[in-house]
Design a protein around this motif. Structure first.
Motif, PDB file in Angstrom:
ATOM      1  N   ASN A 159      29.248   1.836 -23.111  1.00 56.87           N
ATOM      2  CA  ASN A 159      29.251   1.208 -21.787  1.00 56.87           C
ATOM      3  C   ASN A 159      30.499   1.584 -20.977  1.00 56.87           C
ATOM      4  OD1 ASN A 159      27.828  -0.419 -19.933  1.00 56.87           O
ATOM      5  ND2 ASN A 159      29.188  -2.150 -20.342  1.00 56.87           N
ATOM      6  N   ALA A 160      30.814   2.871 -20.988  1.00 59.86           N
ATOM      7  CA  ALA A 160      31.985   3.355 -20.254  1.00 59.86           C
ATOM      8  C   ALA A 160      31.723   3.338 -18.753  1.00 59.86           C
ATOM      9  CB  ALA A 160      32.326   4.766 -20.699  1.00 59.86           C
ATOM     10  N   GLU A 161      32.751   2.987 -17.978  1.00 61.74           N
ATOM     11  CA  GLU A 161      32.618   2.969 -16.524  1.00 61.74           C
ATOM     12  C   GLU A 161      33.023   4.334 -15.953  1.00 61.74           C
ATOM     13  OE1 GLU A 161      33.722   0.185 -12.666  1.00 61.74           O
ATOM     14  OE2 GLU A 161      35.084   0.197 -14.389  1.00 61.74           O
ATOM     15  N   ILE A 162      32.096   4.957 -15.240  1.00 62.34           N
ATOM     16  CA  ILE A 162      32.322   6.248 -14.597  1.00 62.34           C
ATOM     17  C   ILE A 162      32.591   5.994 -13.109  1.00 62.34           C
ATOM     18  CG2 ILE A 162      31.367   8.536 -14.154  1.00 62.34           C
ATOM     19  CD1 ILE A 162      31.661   7.821 -17.125  1.00 62.34           C
ATOM     20  N   ILE A 163      33.701   6.534 -12.595  1.00 65.31           N
ATOM     21  CA  ILE A 163      34.066   6.280 -11.200  1.00 65.31           C
ATOM     22  C   ILE A 163      34.354   7.591 -10.482  1.00 65.31           C
ATOM     23  CG2 ILE A 163      35.617   5.054  -9.635  1.00 65.31           C
ATOM     24  CD1 ILE A 163      36.359   3.224 -11.988  1.00 65.31           C
ATOM     25  N   PHE A 164      33.634   7.854  -9.405  1.00 66.81           N
ATOM     26  CA  PHE A 164      33.919   8.979  -8.510  1.00 66.81           C
ATOM     27  C   PHE A 164      34.552   8.426  -7.243  1.00 66.81           C
ATOM     28  CE2 PHE A 164      30.850  11.264 -11.124  1.00 66.81           C
ATOM     29  CZ  PHE A 164      31.349  12.556 -11.120  1.00 66.81           C
ATOM     30  N   THR A 165      35.608   9.095  -6.786  1.00 65.35           N
ATOM     31  CA  THR A 165      36.266   8.693  -5.541  1.00 65.35           C
ATOM     32  C   THR A 165      36.056   9.780  -4.489  1.00 65.35           C
ATOM     33  OG1 THR A 165      37.971   7.489  -6.764  1.00 65.35           O
ATOM     34  CG2 THR A 165      38.434   7.986  -4.445  1.00 65.35           C
ATOM     35  N   PHE A 166      35.488   9.383  -3.350  1.00 62.14           N
ATOM     36  CA  PHE A 166      35.243  10.307  -2.252  1.00 62.14           C
ATOM     37  C   PHE A 166      36.085   9.895  -1.052  1.00 62.14           C
ATOM     38  CE2 PHE A 166      31.362   9.958  -4.831  1.00 62.14           C
ATOM     39  CZ  PHE A 166      31.224  11.278  -5.229  1.00 62.14           C
ATOM     40  N   ALA A 167      36.172  10.770  -0.077  1.00 56.51           N
ATOM     41  CA  ALA A 167      36.964  10.460   1.116  1.00 56.51           C
ATOM     42  C   ALA A 167      36.219   9.453   1.991  1.00 56.51           C
ATOM     43  CB  ALA A 167      37.258  11.735   1.894  1.00 56.51           C
ATOM     44  N   GLN A 168      36.985   8.851   2.895  1.00 56.63           N
ATOM     45  CA  GLN A 168      36.437   7.831   3.788  1.00 56.63           C
ATOM     46  C   GLN A 168      35.270   8.386   4.594  1.00 56.63           C
ATOM     47  OE1 GLN A 168      37.818   4.675   3.814  1.00 56.63           O
ATOM     48  NE2 GLN A 168      36.092   4.003   5.092  1.00 56.63           N
ATOM     49  N   SER A 169      34.172   7.639   4.598  1.00 54.54           N
ATOM     50  CA  SER A 169      32.976   7.928   5.413  1.00 54.54           C
ATOM     51  C   SER A 169      32.191   9.163   4.973  1.00 54.54           C
ATOM     52  CB  SER A 169      33.353   8.076   6.900  1.00 54.54           C
ATOM     53  OG  SER A 169      33.957   6.891   7.371  1.00 54.54           O
ATOM     54  N   VAL A 170      32.533   9.762   3.809  1.00 52.74           N
ATOM     55  CA  VAL A 170      31.747  10.876   3.301  1.00 52.74           C
ATOM     56  C   VAL A 170      30.389  10.360   2.818  1.00 52.74           C
ATOM     57  CG1 VAL A 170      31.556  12.548   1.410  1.00 52.74           C
ATOM     58  CG2 VAL A 170      33.690  12.329   2.681  1.00 52.74           C
ATOM     59  N   VAL A 171      29.335  11.068   3.169  1.00 55.35           N
ATOM     60  CA  VAL A 171      27.980  10.687   2.753  1.00 55.35           C
ATOM     61  C   VAL A 171      27.652  11.396   1.442  1.00 55.35           C
ATOM     62  CG1 VAL A 171      25.532  10.711   3.363  1.00 55.35           C
ATOM     63  CG2 VAL A 171      27.275  10.354   5.144  1.00 55.35           C
ATOM     64  N   THR A 172      27.240  10.622   0.422  1.00 54.08           N
ATOM     65  CA  THR A 172      26.910  11.203  -0.884  1.00 54.08           C
ATOM     66  C   THR A 172      25.404  11.149  -1.116  1.00 54.08           C
ATOM     67  OG1 THR A 172      27.178   9.058  -1.985  1.00 54.08           O
ATOM     68  CG2 THR A 172      29.110  10.491  -1.858  1.00 54.08           C
ATOM     69  N   ASN A 173      24.898  12.234  -1.643  1.00 55.64           N
ATOM     70  CA  ASN A 173      23.477  12.324  -1.985  1.00 55.64           C
ATOM     71  C   ASN A 173      23.363  12.914  -3.390  1.00 55.64           C
ATOM     72  OD1 ASN A 173      20.701  12.503  -2.026  1.00 55.64           O
ATOM     73  ND2 ASN A 173      20.627  14.335  -0.732  1.00 55.64           N
ATOM     74  N   TRP A 174      23.128  12.048  -4.378  1.00 52.39           N
ATOM     75  CA  TRP A 174      23.045  12.507  -5.768  1.00 52.39           C
ATOM     76  C   TRP A 174      21.737  13.260  -5.981  1.00 52.39           C
ATOM     77  CZ3 TRP A 174      27.389  12.232  -8.414  1.00 52.39           C
ATOM     78  CH2 TRP A 174      28.349  11.273  -8.044  1.00 52.39           C
ATOM     79  N   VAL A 175      21.854  14.496  -6.433  1.00 54.69           N
ATOM     80  CA  VAL A 175      20.686  15.368  -6.568  1.00 54.69           C
ATOM     81  C   VAL A 175      20.113  15.304  -7.979  1.00 54.69           C
ATOM     82  CG1 VAL A 175      19.846  17.735  -6.395  1.00 54.69           C
ATOM     83  CG2 VAL A 175      21.592  16.911  -4.795  1.00 54.69           C
ATOM     84  N   GLU A 176      20.951  15.496  -8.973  1.00 49.67           N
ATOM     85  CA  GLU A 176      20.463  15.579 -10.351  1.00 49.67           C
ATOM     86  C   GLU A 176      21.570  15.168 -11.317  1.00 49.67           C
ATOM     87  OE1 GLU A 176      18.119  18.827 -13.223  1.00 49.67           O
ATOM     88  OE2 GLU A 176      18.975  19.427 -11.297  1.00 49.67           O
ATOM     89  N   SER A 177      21.164  14.556 -12.448  1.00 44.57           N
ATOM     90  CA  SER A 177      22.115  14.165 -13.490  1.00 44.57           C
ATOM     91  C   SER A 177      21.558  14.558 -14.847  1.00 44.57           C
ATOM     92  CB  SER A 177      22.369  12.654 -13.463  1.00 44.57           C
ATOM     93  OG  SER A 177      22.902  12.248 -12.210  1.00 44.57           O
ATOM     94  N   SER A 178      22.444  14.991 -15.747  1.00 46.06           N
ATOM     95  CA  SER A 178      22.000  15.343 -17.099  1.00 46.06           C
ATOM     96  C   SER A 178      21.579  14.106 -17.883  1.00 46.06           C
ATOM     97  CB  SER A 178      23.123  16.066 -17.848  1.00 46.06           C
ATOM     98  OG  SER A 178      24.262  15.218 -17.963  1.00 46.06           O
ATOM     99  N   HIS A 179      22.139  12.957 -17.534  1.00 48.19           N
ATOM    100  CA  HIS A 179      21.792  11.684 -18.154  1.00 48.19           C
ATOM    101  C   HIS A 179      21.503  10.677 -17.037  1.00 48.19           C
ATOM    102  CE1 HIS A 179      24.060  13.890 -21.156  1.00 48.19           C
ATOM    103  NE2 HIS A 179      23.597  13.079 -22.089  1.00 48.19           N
TER     104      HIS A 179
END
Length: 245
Positions: A159-179
């Motif tokens: 149950n590890a917490e994964i954290i991505f930090t992006f710049a202010q107001s950047v729009v993220t669109n997750w396309v694909e994940s291995s898990h």
């Protein structure tokens, strides 16, 4: 009367010496397949097997210390049934050695039989992944402009917490994940919880749309990656930027 007692005393003395000699012997007697008595040291186990974890793709050794010509069997419990994995109607050497190996981790249950007796179950044999790896994190820019982040943990993390930090107001669109990953958006960060397996590769592909402001020619789109609030960013993974021109 004295003449009768003397032979009787000799008989008791004779048997007393014989019993003491047998009890002090360090050898035991077994019967081989041909019905002949053979001598075997009492400190030798009839069947020897791994008592510690066995590594994936390593050989586990099973040893029968029995007289030549003994009928032996090894069976494994698979899906609730005992399956024959080794059988020899007459051993040709003493000791007689067999080996097995497995290519995936797991727990295996065995029993053995030597001679005309019944089966004896042994302690479970656990197969583990002994491979070693170093923790690593990297990112790359794909030809279509998306980004792929790759993380390899060195240890199992539940149950590890994964954290991505992006710049202010950047729009993220997750396309694909291995898990399979479920993201929770929190301001400039996105969080997810995963059970991480040591040495396994985890990848996430994402499309990032910049938010240009001010007079800067470039805009940061990604700045950090953390696992359980510990940054995995290195000099080889600098901030990701996009041109504002």
């Amino acid at each position: 009367m004295k003449k009768i007692l003397f032979p009787i005393m000799l008989i008791f003395a004779f048997y007393g010496c014989s019993v003491e000699s047998l009890e002090s012997s360090e050898e035991i007697f077994t019967v081989d397949a041909k019905g002949k008595n053979t001598v075997q040291s009492a400190d030798i186990n009839e069947f020897e097997y791994p008592t510690e974890d066995v590594c994936v793709d390593s050989e586990a050794t099973f040893t029968f210390n029995v007289p030549v010509g003994t009928n032996i069997q090894i069976q494994e419990l698979i899906s609730g049934e005992w399956i024959q994995v080794t059988q020899d109607n007459g051993t040709t050497t003493n000791p007689q050695i067999y080996t097995m190996s497995w290519n995936v981790p797991g727990v295996h249950y065995f029993r053995y039989k030597a001679g005309s007796g019944g089966f004896t179950e042994i302690a479970p044999i656990t197969v583990v992944d002994c491979s070693e790896c170093e923790e690593s994190f990297s990112h790359e820019t794909n030809p279509d402009g998306s980004y792929t982040f790759t993380y390899i943990p060195a240890d199992d993390l539940e149950n590890a917490e994964i954290i991505f930090t992006f710049a202010q107001s950047v729009v993220t669109n997750w396309v694909e994940s291995s898990h399979e990953t479920v993201w929770d958006h929190r301001g400039v960060t996105e969080h997810a919880f995963l059970d991480l397996v040591a040495c396994e590769t985890y990848q996430w592909q994402v499309i990032l749309d910049k938010n240009c402001s001010g007079n800067s020619p470039n805009s940061n789109v990604w700045t950090d990656f953390k696992v359980n609030d510990v940054s995995k960013k290195t000099e080889n993974t600098p901030n990701l930027t996009q041109s504002c021109n």
